[in-house]
Design an enzyme around this catalytic site. Sequence first.
Site, PDB file in Angstrom:
ATOM      1  CG  HIS A  38      -1.771   0.942   1.541  1.00  0.00           C
ATOM      2  ND1 HIS A  38      -3.268   1.309   0.883  1.00  0.00           N
ATOM      3  CD2 HIS A  38      -1.897   2.079   1.716  1.00  0.00           C
ATOM      4  CE1 HIS A  38      -3.658   2.368   1.533  1.00  0.00           C
ATOM      5  NE2 HIS A  38      -2.827   3.248   1.939  1.00  0.00           N
ATOM      6  CD  GLU A  39       1.302   3.714   3.763  1.00  0.00           C
ATOM      7  OE1 GLU A  39       1.673   4.668   2.817  1.00  0.00           O
ATOM      8  OE2 GLU A  39       0.172   3.235   4.479  1.00  0.00           O
ATOM      9  CG  HIS A  75       0.077   6.379  -0.490  1.00  0.00           C
ATOM     10  ND1 HIS A  75      -0.487   6.756  -1.037  1.00  0.00           N
ATOM     11  CD2 HIS A  75      -0.178   5.609   0.149  1.00  0.00           C
ATOM     12  CE1 HIS A  75      -1.958   6.102  -0.639  1.00  0.00           C
ATOM     13  NE2 HIS A  75      -1.555   5.705   0.241  1.00  0.00           N
ATOM     14  CG  HIS A 124       0.692   8.484  -7.075  1.00  0.00           C
ATOM     15  ND1 HIS A 124      -0.284   8.661  -6.150  1.00  0.00           N
ATOM     16  CD2 HIS A 124       0.459   9.669  -8.551  1.00  0.00           C
ATOM     17  CE1 HIS A 124      -1.133   9.535  -6.667  1.00  0.00           C
ATOM     18  NE2 HIS A 124      -0.356   9.678  -7.875  1.00  0.00           N
TER      19      HIS A 124
HETATM   20 ZN   LIG Z   1      -3.168   5.596   2.066  1.00  0.00          ZN
END
Ligand SMILES: [Zn+2]
Length: 631
Positions: free
Chosen positions: A417-418, A421, A424
């Site tokens: 998940h992280e 980020h 991104h």
């Molecule tokens: Zn998040």
Amino acid sequence: MFSLKARLAAFAISVAVAPQAASAATGSAADPADDPAYMWDLGDLYPTPDAWRAEYNRLQKEISNFESYKGTLGQSAAEMLAVLDRFSDARKTLNRLAVYAMLKADENVKIAANQERAQSARTLDTLLQAKTAWLSPEVLAIGAEKVHAFEHQSPELKKRFGFFLGDILRAGPHTLGVEAEGVLAEAGTVLGQPDNIFSQLASGELPRPEITLSDGTKVTLDQAAYEKYRQRPNRDDRKLVFDAFWAGFGKFQGTFGATLTTQVLAEVFQARARHFPDSLSAATFADNMPVSVYRTLVSQANANLPTLYRYLNLRKKELGITDSLAYYDLYAPIFDPPQPPKYSVDESKRIAREVTAIYGPEYTAFLDKGFAGRWMNLFPHPGKADGAYMNGAAYDVHPYLLFNNHDDYESLSTFVHEWGHAVHSLLANKAQPFETADYSTFIAETASIANELLLNDYMVAHSPGKAEKLYFLGRSLELIRTTFFRQTMFAEFQLAIHDVVEKGDALSGERMTEIYCGLLRKYYGDAEGVTKIDPHYCLEWAYILHFYYGFYVYQYATSIAGAAQLTDAIAREGAPARDRFIAMLKAGGSDYPYEIYKKAGIDMATAEPYAALMARMNAIMDRIDVLQREK
Ligand SMILES: [Zn+2]
């Protein structure tokens, strides 16, 4: 400018209960928690705390002088560019200072000097805002015609600041005169207090009930204990945990109600003062998000409740419940793994790499670069901040990531998940100038949740036996329930309580409980005989911190739907869909999120993304049915 990802991660991913468990269990000379390879190197930001302080002092002096540029913006295109460039540069440096200060503070929240440095960074942020507060009114006074003429003369002004200037002009009808803006700014401190009152009560002064579980374990039910023990396989224990925890909240229904009512009143006041038709329009204005997106989300969740009921009935069957499913039956794992899965850091990296290979070589290259650097603070340490987050605000440096890794599946899921980020940020920072790199939460959570969906699929595909497959399929269903249905129910509750105030009716704790009961019964199928909702649990609204962030949680629900449609498209179409996804990440904050989504082929104001998510949820349940029949 600073991301809310710490809050997001702590919310989307439940925070570990015993931060020291991993190091205690592995506490030997080879403890990975002590390996410098698993500790971030803040030297990439500033070589020493003294270097940080020197840069801080220099910037503070520079910012103090910013009011001297007042009245110069309209002189020429070159002058406007020069002033905006100077301000933007100060913001970029301040971000870097703030990242260092915040990360250093989170290494050990008990070190006073580190907390003071973080406070200094916040003070400088306030100073920058105060010293540039005249900027928006001045741009509005210059007017759209002249601003556009300047942009025509200076392509650099248009490229770097066109979106920023356009956004100021768009806010014109909601920007007040100097005196009124001053009053609103002063009032802001008071209007922000409900959040503080809530935290004082919910995390501090609220008495914690003591209970004794069926195995003799004595538990003080704070929030972390509630989230842990509500998962107990023993049904009587779960009921005991729920009864005691919500009875504690029940004694303060009036106080929690008055606090949240004040929050809603503050939002309605600010919306009206700025000439918005209602508080939802005001809340979605910054992202230029059509309110139809919010309303589509709510109506789509309602239209798809039969899919949630199917899951709840499956859960009831698998848990062996013969009477009615209760609200306290929702958190016990639906399937147990034969052995709790464990993942080393190297395995987590390998899996993250394989899971995201579908995005193509550019994505993988960034992931490899990140894994090779010392960007992560991976393991729990005494005094370290809870939860997990990515901070990508140091534009010229690289993202940093904080975890509290326990080597379990939860940790692996947080890891992908992280890193979603982080990549991104890397893609956006490479493709965009600083001014348009920062992306909105609406897009951010799509990038990270897409990785979680892909991870679920990967784990099912790579599991050796039926029991493991069932475990991961069960986790996928819970991810969809909690991220889509639960957050949308919150979003619908927020609409309802704002509606009461905007219609001029009285709001109270009792009224909120009544509204929340109605929603729980609808979402969990009380009338349909799916779940029996005990009214004592309808106090749940009182414990949700996110209701103090305005209309915010809906973005989790839209993100998982958007992620479902995007990952489906990539799996089906391959390269063209993959390139649209990468382009969406590279777009950063160069446009409004609804538009960026549309360019990726997804219209969040239609039923399509929700249909994709529901198809995924039904496919998971079909798969479970097949596996169970084989048994
Ligand atoms: Zn998040």
